[in-house]
Design an enzyme around this catalytic site. Structure first.
Site, PDB file in Angstrom:
ATOM      1  N   LYS A 180       0.827  -1.318   0.048  1.00  0.00           N
ATOM      2  CA  LYS A 180       0.165   0.055  -0.093  1.00  0.00           C
ATOM      3  C   LYS A 180       0.839   1.097   0.048  1.00  0.00           C
ATOM      4  CE  LYS A 180      -1.633   3.081   2.867  1.00  0.00           C
ATOM      5  NZ  LYS A 180      -1.791   4.109   1.932  1.00  0.00           N
ATOM      6  N   GLU A 255       8.888   1.800  11.287  1.00  0.00           N
ATOM      7  CA  GLU A 255      10.135   2.804  11.053  1.00  0.00           C
ATOM      8  C   GLU A 255       9.412   4.253  11.050  1.00  0.00           C
ATOM      9  OE1 GLU A 255      11.781   5.700   9.374  1.00  0.00           O
ATOM     10  OE2 GLU A 255      12.205   4.603   7.760  1.00  0.00           O
ATOM     11  N   CYS A 289      12.663  11.059   7.781  1.00  0.00           N
ATOM     12  CA  CYS A 289      12.521  10.844   9.200  1.00  0.00           C
ATOM     13  C   CYS A 289      13.868  10.955   9.927  1.00  0.00           C
ATOM     14  CB  CYS A 289      11.911   9.702   9.368  1.00  0.00           C
ATOM     15  SG  CYS A 289      12.786   8.166   8.283  1.00  0.00           S
ATOM     16  N   GLU A 389       9.080  16.957  15.469  1.00  0.00           N
ATOM     17  CA  GLU A 389       9.430  16.629  14.273  1.00  0.00           C
ATOM     18  C   GLU A 389       8.513  17.569  13.251  1.00  0.00           C
ATOM     19  OE1 GLU A 389      10.544  12.672  11.494  1.00  0.00           O
ATOM     20  OE2 GLU A 389       8.502  12.949  12.321  1.00  0.00           O
TER      21      GLU A 389
END
Length: 485
Positions: A180, A255, A289, A389
């Site tokens: 996906k 992750e 990330c 973040e």
């Protein structure tokens, strides 16, 4: 119209999903627009799958699993070799797709996004020549066997790279997969499905379902015939997937987010490491990330660092991703662009020193999701821009008074994905690296290693990708006592 779009439209792939070795019309009727972030215009529409389409793909993967998992490793390696060759053969097509769907500069897509993605396929292929799927421990055999049907959920920021980082080792392990991709950057995924088909992938071994997280992602996570979910995305998304998967006790590899530190030690060569640190933080416009977006520097050298960081940012060329001279293109989507602008304003309100950039578009750009590469200095560790973040081209420079304090600041975050340490004394660099709670640490700007395991501590996730450890995520361990006499 770009070549990838023309190709996908002529082939009819935009309105289909790939399951059981064929392109199929979805049961669902929902559609989603694909937006070119450089112009903010809809350039294509894709079909979104529903739970019935997911069920079709999972059933195909389940049927294909017994034969594929028993396939000799050499034959699985041969498929991966063909896929690798086709990806590199179509590098330009993939690069144009990435530039159109998520704003990557065409030069960066050609030099990094596509070749690094292909490297994951090469590493997975090469591992099959040496990996001990059966080993001896006394009279006991230790067998490593494919876990089964794997749902692979990938993000919009490194679309092709994250696909190959999951598909390569999963197939190498003998698993079958349902992919996906992000519905925000689906073009490269559709091209990859075509590559899998043309490479001769057996029916059901690889399947692709486009769709949203709340529909397709949730259906995959809860499906009783899915044995494992591997997700790369935000920490919030990872938590939702883990919660949905819990009742069926499937393995979940995550992750997730990061707020990686770059510790510049007192003896570091600032003229070398500051420009590199700025570039690393803003590579892919900071939409990574593991981007080292917290630069920790000796307080006594703060003014030098600010001057070097300002100079580094001034060399960036922000603009049309299709221009060869562009170094930084557009932010991938509107929600992320708005988030970046909000965080830049918060940094100013918190009292951080604005060294470069700021809110709004760069001069001369009146349309498109273009952000100004921004550097804040004299940032306190409790500021939002030091803790949250941002996922954009925003670097926070935090001063420290001792190496011990630098390590403390580096670990003062809920995340633990990546880190950088730079200095002249390699023994000290290694010692500091050993104290940082992160899954991957870069010392003095090393070359990228596609075989180095990658993953997080704390809320950056669990499990590892890349290399041998990435392969082992898709394997179960079976002990067979009395096997050897």
């Amino acid at each position: 119209m770009t070549d990838p779009l023309r190709h996908l439209m002529q082939a009819g792939f935009l309105g289909r999903f790939y399951s059981d070795g064929a392109w199929r019309e979805p049961a669902g009727t929902e559609r989603a627009g694909v937006v070119d972030p450089a112009s903010e215009t809809v350039i294509a529409e894709i079909a979104l799958c529903d739970r019935d389409d997911v069920a079709h793909a999972v059933a195909a993967a389940r049927r294909a699993f017994p034969a594929w998992s028993r396939m000799p490793a050499s034959e699985r390696a041969a498929l991966l070799d063909r896929v690798h060759g086709l990806v590199m053969e179509r590098l330009e097509l993939f690069a144009q797709a990435l530039s159109a769907e998520m704003g990557a500069p065409i030069s960066y897509a050609r030099q990094a996004q596509v070749p690094l993605a292909a490297a994951h396929l090469r590493v997975a292929r090469n591992l099959l020549a040496t990996y001990p799927f059966l080993s001896q421990r006394g009279t006991t055999a230790i067998a490593r066997e494919a876990i089964g049907v794997c749902a692979l959920i990938t993000p919009w920021n490194w679309p092709l790279y994250q696909i190959t980082a999951k598909v390569g080792p999963a197939l190498a392990a003998g698993c079958t997969v349902v992919l996906k991709p992000s519905e925000l950057s689906p073009l490269s995924a559709l091209l990859f499905a075509e590559v899998m088909h043309e490479a001769g992938c057996p029916a059901g071994v690889f399947n692709l379902v486009n769709g949203t997280g709340p529909v397709v992602g949730e259906a995959l996570a809860t499906h009783p015939e899915v044995d494992m979910v591997s997700i790369t995305g935000s920490t919030r998304a990872g938590v939702l997937v883990a919660q949905a998967a819990a009742p069926t006790v499937k393995r979940v590899a995550q992750e997730l987010g990061g707020k990686s530190p770059n510790v510049v030690l007192p003896d570091a060569d600032l003229a070398r490491c500051i420009p590199h640190g700025v570039a690393a933080a803003m590579r892919n416009l900071g939409q990574s990330c593991s981007a080292p977006t917290r630069m920790l520097v000796p307080r006594a050298r703060l003014a030098e660092v600010e001057a070097l960081a300002r100079q580094a940012v001034s060399a960036f060329v922000v603009g049309d991703p299709r221009r060869e001279a562009t170094t930084h293109g557009a932010i991938a989507n509107r929600p992320q662009y708005d988030r970046i602008q909000q965080m830049i304003r918060i940094g100013i309100e918190e009292g951080a020193k604005l060294v470069a950039g700021g809110p709004g578009r760069p001069d001369g750009l009146t349309t498109g999701l273009f952000a100004r590469p921004t550097v804040f200095s004299d940032v306190r560790r409790d500021m939002a821009i030091a803790q949250e973040e941002i996922f954009g081209p925003v670097l926070a420079i935090l001063p420290y008074d001792s190496v011990e304090e630098a390590v403390e600041i580096a670990n003062d975050t809920i995340y633990g994905l990546g880190a950088h340490v730079q200095g002249a004394d390699l023994e000290q660099v290694r010692a500091v690296a050993g104290q940082i709670r992160a899954g991957q640490v870069h010392l003095n700007a090393p070359d990228w290693d596609p075989a180095a395991p990658f993953g997080g501590y704390k809320r950056s996730g669990n499990g590892r990708e890349y290399g041998r450890e990435g392969l082992e995520e898709y394997l179960e361990t079976k002990a067979i006592l009395g096997f050897y006499r």
